[in-house]
Design an enzyme around this catalytic site. Structure first.
Site, short mmCIF file in Angstrom:
data_model
loop_
_atom_site.label_atom_id
_atom_site.label_comp_id
_atom_site.label_asym_id
_atom_site.label_seq_id
_atom_site.Cartn_x
_atom_site.Cartn_y
_atom_site.Cartn_z
N CYS A 163 -3.66 -8.07 3.59
CA CYS A 163 -2.36 -7.44 3.70
C CYS A 163 -1.59 -8.07 4.85
CB CYS A 163 -2.51 -5.94 3.86
SG CYS A 163 -1.43 -5.04 2.76
N SER A 187 -6.69 -4.09 7.17
CA SER A 187 -6.71 -5.50 7.57
C SER A 187 -7.06 -5.66 9.04
CB SER A 187 -5.38 -6.18 7.26
OG SER A 187 -5.25 -6.32 5.87
N CYS A 192 0.82 -1.22 0.00
CA CYS A 192 0.00 0.00 0.00
C CYS A 192 0.86 1.27 0.00
CB CYS A 192 -0.89 0.07 1.23
SG CYS A 192 -1.75 -1.42 1.66
#
Lengths: 572, 373
Positions: free
Chosen positions: A551, A507, A64
């Site tokens: 993630c 997440s 990210c």
């Protein structure tokens, strides 16, 4: 019959995650999600210069990257009352969009596709027939029989070498794979094309931020400068480079990614009724067009949906201490004021208290504490975050670009709007989002060019750069949307240094353990009811887990009703 | 799926091709590679005996930026590395298999190619809490690393996490994050950077394949060909530094003209990396080119040398080959403890660079010995 499966690690994700679940009569009956790695970055940030926080927090995720830096800069700017210049907002938006395009395409082809695409089956395909199918889907110039034949030959040679590398031990031949060999060939061919293309789109990060992964950010604006008279600045050559990257990106998304997504999805429509899980969706929104302070100007709107009711979007306020709270009932942490209370991130604590088994271990105590993730709640509701949440909030708020595309996808697949609440819907929403973002990106670029033409070159707001100008105490929040969901950083500044810093990442919302009331978070809820045809090859579990674009690295266990491990599956 | 076979010749044989077919293919391959007919025998020998080298890529305390960087490699492109150059038998980021099937890929390679596989490690290893801070498949990172390192022919530490500990090892290092060379008893090729440059990563792997040995290393175990020079000495803004022309505020006239970023906290003068030469993302740019100073992300302990925007002491008038020591020493006297420690390592690592014509590359194990002195 009940069975318990162990998948550890679940691959094709970022990080380390473990899920434990129960399968009964070929269906997942219960599931537990556990993060098995912790680094303590929040503890490391304490005492540091708030202007450096973007660099530390960007390293929370190398996938990210940019969005953590953005959330961090916004948190500090919020605390210090800084508004960034228009050009900085546009550059940040362009970097945000570039991140989405790269990340969503890589997710589809390299992290998710192998759940739906049988690599080995493509060896049986007729390249001419594959070419015909591909040409019926889009005008992409590489869709000729020669190209597909060459790719097939290359993969054939690879498979026949006996060294299967990243494709070794896959679930090839599993009956859950439904694509004809020709569609598999198209998908594998585009797997390789996408691997090449994704390197290009991130050059936008390199141009404005110096590198990717981990481009550079700056509190108060952006570090790059514009000049049409200097070779050492973002000049016409650099801007032309950005323009051509955007043009190529729109072509790739519209001629390769979205057609492939729809072609693959059309064979898996039954997944429009599987993997829905939670009925609540949360989006912080992003892509401001009149300043970050004006939430109504965001192209991706902010809001919460409860009970799948698209007729009502609730307002979300990151500063309201009654709204967002993190719980640790099932997490390896300790709160000074008691572990049963939820804390708003401004008052958040990060104190490790591991109580799990000493490694190596076979199973975690899922009745007790079982994860390094805390459990965030919005007004005590578990919320799903991610592309589906963003597209639903945009859809419910009447965003015309999103409504039009969502409508087109539902029509093309001939599925009802309820199919959105599913594993298929999550994957489709990501494709819809990629397409709208690609076009919005072009709009941001055109606006930037317009500003430069008008002589507007400012990229940084200086007034609060010097710590000497700061108040003794300040606090702020920076909200954004990571590709995989709502992301926010909260900061408290005291005596010019970070006094407390807390991140609540996508997440954490989706992959967290259940809360003290027993409410499941997204992964655990979405797995309930997922069919598993063969417990030795639980590709269906991967489909639903991967649809969230996790993630962190994960693992799945299936339990019998007593919670006793009766079978640890050896995948052969 | 067919059973793994060792070589191309065996594959061809199994498919009914004759020895003559094979040699014909070899002569074609030699010609295609621009080699003369006399090379056919050598190519045949290579294809008869050599399979693609098996590679295991382990993930520990990391953010996956090293993997993300690696897939941005442009020469060679990553598909060529993955399909033609190596056999990447284990990588949690890309491999199709999951769970025990993934672990089986790793275990099979460790067994079948004992002593012959290349081990790549991304991430640091937490030694606190008996390993509970990072587990994969219920096993601790340290346990997995030790087992995989034992049979590896070469070990590469990707990025600052595996090389130095990186962000999670910054004070107070809550998990006791540890670089891998401190945990295994064999030389490690450190490829630092947060992340390392993609084309540098590809080059280090290709170096092993092309020359049959690792690249020459400096005292910190870094390949000299990429980490032998300071960013400052290869920076295109260097003439502005020498001329005393600096950016003094973000977005000022000097910023638009591309003046030196030293006053804005640039760490190019104390950072060894190829950023200014190889650059990033197919040579598109590098941090300084895009207006932000170097944060020194390939240096040991750089996080604790923050704040990043602090103006470093100015040292002028030294020639390029002397500035590393001179600036390092000046920082050591004048600034913080972290920087002083940095200056010491700067001097240590400078030693082999100065005498690079006579010294052999030093394995990573020697770093501690040198530091101890």
């Amino acid at each position: 019959m009940n069975k318990r499966i162990v998948i550890d690690p679940v691959t094709r994700i970022e990080g380390h995650l473990r899920i434990e679940a129960v399968v009964e009569n070929g269906v997942v009956k219960d599931a537990y999600s556990a993060g098995t790695m912790v680094r303590g970055i929040e503890k490391i940030l304490k005492g540091r210069d708030p202007r450096d926080a973007w660099a530390f927090t960007e390293r929370v995720c190398g996938v990210c990257t940019t969005v953590h830096a953005l959330a961090s800069c916004r948190a500090v700017e919020d605390a210090l009352g800084i508004t960034v210049p228009k050009n900085a907002e546009l550059v940040r938006n362009l970097m945000f969009c570039a991140q989405y395009l790269q990340d969503h395409v890589v997710h589809f082809y390299h992290l998710h596709a192998l759940d739906w695409v049988d690599v080995v089956s493509m060896l049986k395909a007729d390249p001419a027939a594959a070419s015909k199918i591909a040409q019926s889907l889009s005008p992409w110039p590489k869709s000729n029989p020669g190209h597909f034949a060459a790719v097939q030959q290359r993969l054939r040679k690879y498979v026949e070498s006996g060294q299967l590398g990243i494709f070794a031990n896959g679930y090839w031949g599993h009956k859950a794979y439904k694509l004809p060999p020709e569609v598999n060939l198209i998908a594998v061919s585009h797997y390789l094309d996408a691997l090449e293309w994704q390197k290009d789109i991130v050059k936008i990060h390199a141009i404005f931020g110096g590198k990717n992964p981990h481009p550079n950010y700056l509190v108060g604006g952006v570090p790059c400068s514009f000049s049409t008279e200097e070779v050492g600045a973002i000049n016409t050559e650099r801007l032309n480079h950005v323009a051509s990257l955007i043009k190529d990106a729109i072509a790739f998304v519209e001629q390769v990614y979205v057609p492939d997504l729809l072609a693959v999805a059309s064979f898996y429509k039954d997944w429009g009724a599987i993997g829905g899980g939670l009925e609540n969706y949360l989006a912080y929104g992003d892509l401001p067009t009149r300043g970050y302070g004006d939430v109504s100007s965001f192209l991706l709107p902010r809001g919460a949906i409860l009970g799948r009711n698209l007729n009502e979007v609730h307002e979300v306020n990151g500063k309201n201490e009654e709204e967002i709270r993190e719980y640790i009932s099932h997490s390896w942490y300790r709160y000074a004021g008691g572990d049963d209370k939820g804390l708003h991130p401004w008052k958040g604590e990060t104190e490790f208290a591991y109580t799990g088994p000493k490694p190596p271990y076979e199973q975690l105590d899922v009745e007790g504490r079982y994860s390094w993730l805390k459990t965030p709640r919005w007004k005590d509701h578990p919320m799903e975050v991610g592309p589906l949440a963003r597209m639903l909030v945009a859809y419910a708020k009447g965003n015309t670009d999103v409504k039009e595309l969502v409508g087109a996808v539902l029509k093309k697949l001939d599925v009802p709007v309820t199919a959105l609440f599913s594993t298929l819907g999550r994957t489709a929403a990501r494709g819809v989002e990629t397409q709208v973002v690609a076009h919005w990106m072009k709009g941001f670029f055109d606006e930037l060019i317009g500003n430069i033409r008008n002589g507007e070159l400012r990229t940084h707001t200086r007034h609060a750069w010097d710590p000497a100008t700061w108040p003794a105490e300040a606090q702020g929040v920076g909200l954004t949307e990571a590709p995989r969901g709502a992301l926010a950083h909260w900061i408290r500044i005291k005596d010019k240094a970070i006094d407390n810093y807390q991140l609540v990442v996508p997440s954490t919302w989706n992959a967290s353990p259940r809360d003290g009331k027993g409410q499941r978070s997204s992964y655990e809820a979405a797995l309930i009811g997922t069919p598993v045809a063969n417990v030795d090859q639980p590709v269906e579990i991967l489909r639903t887990i991967h649809s969230f674009d996790p993630c962190l690295a994960c693992a799945v266990h299936l339990y019998d009703p007593d919670g006793r491990q009766i079978h640890q599956v050896q995948f052969n | 799926m067919s059973e793994p076979r060792e070589t191309l010749w065996e594959t061809m044989k199994a498919k009914g091709h004759s020895r003559r077919d094979f040699l014909q293919f070899c002569s074609f391959a030699a010609a295609a590679a621009g080699l003369g007919p006399q090379a056919t025998a050598a190519v045949a020998e290579a294809l008869e005996k050599k399979s693609r080298p098996p590679v295991l890529w382990l993930h520990f305390q990391e953010c996956t930026c090293c993997s993300e960087s690696f897939i941005r490699a442009s020469h060679p492109v990553v598909a060529d590395i993955l399909l033609d150059a190596i056999s990447l038998d284990y990588t949690e980021t890309l491999q199709a298999a999951a769970g025990h099937q993934a672990e089986k890929c790793r275990d099979d390679t460790m067994k079948k190619y004992a002593g012959k596989y290349i081990l790549l490690v991304e991430g640091s290893v937490p030694t606190g809490a008996d390993g509970a801070y990072c587990c994969v498949g219920g096993r601790s990172a340290q346990d997995i690393l030790k087992e995989a390192a034992a049979g590896a022919a070469a070990v590469i530490a990707w990025g600052n996490c595996a090389s130095y500990g990186c962000v999670q090892a910054a004070k107070p290092n809550p998990t006791d994050a540890t670089p891998i060379h401190k945990l295994i008893g064999k030389p490690v090729i450190n490829v630092p950077g947060c992340p390392p440059i993609a084309d540098v990563m590809a080059a280090v792997i290709v170096h092993l394949l092309l020359f049959g040995r690792g690249p020459e290393l400096d005292a910190q175990g870094r390949p000299r060909e990429f980490y032998g020079r300071r960013v400052h000495d290869t920076c295109y803004r260097r003439p502005y530094y020498d001329a005393g022309m600096f950016v003094d505020a973000w977005d000022d006239e000097g910023a638009r003209k591309g003046y030196c970023l030293f006053h804005m906290g640039c760490r190019g003068p104390v950072t060894y990396n190829a950023c200014a030469v190889t650059k990033w993302n197919q040579s598109t740019s590098y941090p300084i080119q895009s207006g932000h100073g170097c944060i020194g992300c390939s240096e040991n302990g750089f996080w604790d040398a923050s704040p990043f925007y602090r103006h470093q002491p100015m040292v002028q008038g030294f020639a390029i080959e002397r500035t590393a020591d001179a600036i390092g020493a000046a920082l050591g006297v004048g600034v913080a403890v972290g920087v002083a420690a940095h200056a010491v390592t700067t001097n240590i690592r400078k030693r082999p660079v100065i005498s690079e014509t006579v010294k052999e590359s030093a394995p990573a194990g020697q770093v501690e010995e040198e530091e101890a002195k």
